[in-house]
Design an enzyme around this catalytic site. Structure first.
Site, PDB file in Angstrom:
ATOM      1  N   PHE A 111       0.869  -1.183   0.000  1.00  0.00           N
ATOM      2  CA  PHE A 111       0.000   0.000   0.000  1.00  0.00           C
ATOM      3  C   PHE A 111       0.905   1.232   0.000  1.00  0.00           C
ATOM      4  CE2 PHE A 111      -2.485   3.048   2.678  1.00  0.00           C
ATOM      5  CZ  PHE A 111      -3.709   3.030   2.043  1.00  0.00           C
ATOM      6  N   GLY A 119      17.420  -7.165  34.161  1.00  0.00           N
ATOM      7  CA  GLY A 119      18.617  -7.076  33.310  1.00  0.00           C
ATOM      8  C   GLY A 119      18.515  -7.983  32.089  1.00  0.00           C
ATOM      9  N   GLU A 170      -0.135   3.320   9.937  1.00  0.00           N
ATOM     10  CA  GLU A 170      -1.583   3.290   9.605  1.00  0.00           C
ATOM     11  C   GLU A 170      -2.349   4.371  10.367  1.00  0.00           C
ATOM     12  OE1 GLU A 170      -3.550  -0.418   8.767  1.00  0.00           O
ATOM     13  OE2 GLU A 170      -1.619  -1.336   8.329  1.00  0.00           O
ATOM     14  N   ILE A 196       9.913  -6.484  34.123  1.00  0.00           N
ATOM     15  CA  ILE A 196       9.831  -7.693  34.960  1.00  0.00           C
ATOM     16  C   ILE A 196      11.028  -8.611  34.690  1.00  0.00           C
ATOM     17  CG2 ILE A 196       8.488  -9.824  35.307  1.00  0.00           C
ATOM     18  CD1 ILE A 196       5.959  -8.057  35.125  1.00  0.00           C
TER      19      ILE A 196
END
Ligand code: COS
Length: 423
Positions: free
Chosen positions: A121, A340, A363, A337
């Site tokens: 598109f 590291g 979009e 959560i």
């Protein structure tokens, strides 16, 4: 999952299976390579996913927007890049469904449904992002055809796709009939791929510049056969496609939540799994609640398009902005959560966050979605005024009826009350 019918569940389960068997194990490989995953595309074609949104009379499965969203959600749960690599074909072919004539539909849709032809598109340009009407790529009438000259930016699927829906200016002097759409095939002389973007996320799907250097197309390639309807076709397409991006965000959010849940159960600190700590539990509870709220809105917006409800475009915009903002929030919390480990490229969780960011941008930025929602609300206010105006302060009404206010309002009529976009 409640509220889904047998057909919805069939697509959902099939997509879940392909996502787990094929997509998840390959997600990292194509993220690192930044290459189109042809083996995944073949698996999606074999499963019949490219026909979901295409009517049966054109060789598709005759599915609904909701079916399409369910497939996108499941694919994105395993890889956000694959989610868009798939749903961009819906974005590219919706203009044919929305505005194409019978010959164009009969020629292209069966090939797209079988996954033989990929589609892209081409609306955005360097200087035309949120302000989609301001595009410059020009199409000049020339005998029995048109000559296209200009460039497009951020063409997702560019290079991989065989067909490009290209929006071009056919009548620079017109305000409302300025733009038309053309179906341009890969390999047409003068049509080339320019810069290939190096992206933060969704790295398995190419995003490129497309260059049109005196590209000749025939009248038969003008979408719908009549010039001047391109902007309407583009807007109608985006209304249909936006729940799909919302579903991509939803899948990313769900996928990252699930990883965070499992990590939380396995990771031990202070002698206990971290999911026994209230601070982590609160994060997981909020994430799960946001994901579920997004899911309900995404499914409702898809249903409102499937049932042609009034203001379905408002629902599509709401779903897109809410689900993709949720994706950014939830994937970021999932990285938190993981601590590291979450920040390291060795593990898939950081990819969810990178993939999520673009869903707030493409979009239609989420600022544009808010603009669409707000314009709908302004329109809907008229119907409420009679019912509720008795409850509005009297002096506000008097001020409103003041001749000077009315004159100023008339002068500013048509000017959108809400502007404020980012790209
Ligand atoms: N469906 C059909 N037609 C629509 C429409 C819709 N959802 N929204 C607007 N139109 C029509 C209008 O009716 C109007 O038609 P007339 O000229 O015949 O009256 C015309 O389109 C122009 O409408 P409007 O004045 O509202 O357009 P704006 O220039 O103000 O643009 C926004 C509106 C900002 C919403 C639009 O440009 C947009 O969606 N921008 C984002 C583009 C985008 O998503 N780009 C990403 C591409 S994919 S990566």
């Amino acid at each position: 999952m409640p509220f889904l019918n047998d057909q919805n569940r069939m697509w959902q389960e099939k997509a879940r299976e392909v996502a787990e068997k094929v997509v998840r194990p390959l997600a990292r490989k194509y993220d690192l390579l930044q290459e189109y995953p042809w083996e995944i595309k073949d698996a999606l074609a074999e499963a019949g996913f490219f026909g979901v949104w295409i009517p049966k009379e054109y060789g598709g499965a005759g599915g609904t927007v909701l079916d399409l969203c369910l497939v996108i959600e499941q694919l994105s749960r395993a890889c956000g890049g694959v989610g868009v690599m798939y749903c961009v074909n819906a974005l590219g072919s919706f203009p044919i469904l929305v505005g194409g004539n019978e010959e164009q539909k009969a020629h292209w849709l069966p090939k797209i449904a079988r996954g033989e032809k990929l589609i892209a598109f081409c609306l955005s340009e360097k200087f035309a992002g949120s302000d989609a009407q301001s595009l410059r790529l020009a199409a000049r009438k020339d005998g029995t055809g048109w000559v296209l000259k200009g460039e497009k930016k951020w063409t997702t699927n560019g290079g991989a796709a065989d067909l490009y829906t290209v929006f071009a200016v056919t009548d620079p002097a017109s305000k409302s009939r300025r733009i038309s759409a053309f179906l341009v095939e890969k390999g047409t002389p003068g049509f080339t791929i320019g810069k290939i973007e190096d992206k933060m996320g969704i790295r398995c799907v190419p995003v490129v510049e497309t260059v049109f250097h005196d590209v000749r197309v025939e009248d038969a390639q003008l979408l719908g056969g009549q010039p001047g309807f391109g902007f309407h076709h583009a807007m109608g397409t985006l209304d249909l496609a936006r729940p799909g991006v919302a579903a991509q965000g939803l899948g990313l959010a769900q996928g990252s939540l699930e990883l965070a849940m499992v990590y939380g159960a396995r990771r031990q600190q202070f002698g206990s799994p971290i999911n026994s700590f209230q601070m982590i539990q609160q994060m997981l509870a909020d994430m799960a609640t946001q994901v579920e709220a997004a899911r309900q809105l995404v499914y409702a917006s898809a249903r409102s398009l499937d049932t042609k409800m009034p203001a379905a475009n408002k629902m599509a915009a709401m779903a897109k902005l809410f689900a993709t903002d949720t994706a950014m929030k939830v994937t970021t919390d999932a990285v938190q959560i993981f601590g590291g480990y979450g920040y390291m490229r060795d593990y898939p969780i950081e990819k969810y966050m990178r993939d999520a960011k673009i869903t707030q941008i493409y979009e239609g930025t989420n600022q544009v979605q808010r603009l669409v929602v707000a314009r709908n609300l302004v329109k809907e206010t008229g119907a409420l005024t009679q019912l509720l105006e008795a409850y509005i302060p009297r002096e506000v009404q008097e001020g409103f009826n003041d001749p000077a206010t009315l004159a100023a309002q008339k002068a500013g009529e048509g000017e959108a009350a809400v502007r404020g976009t980012t790209s």
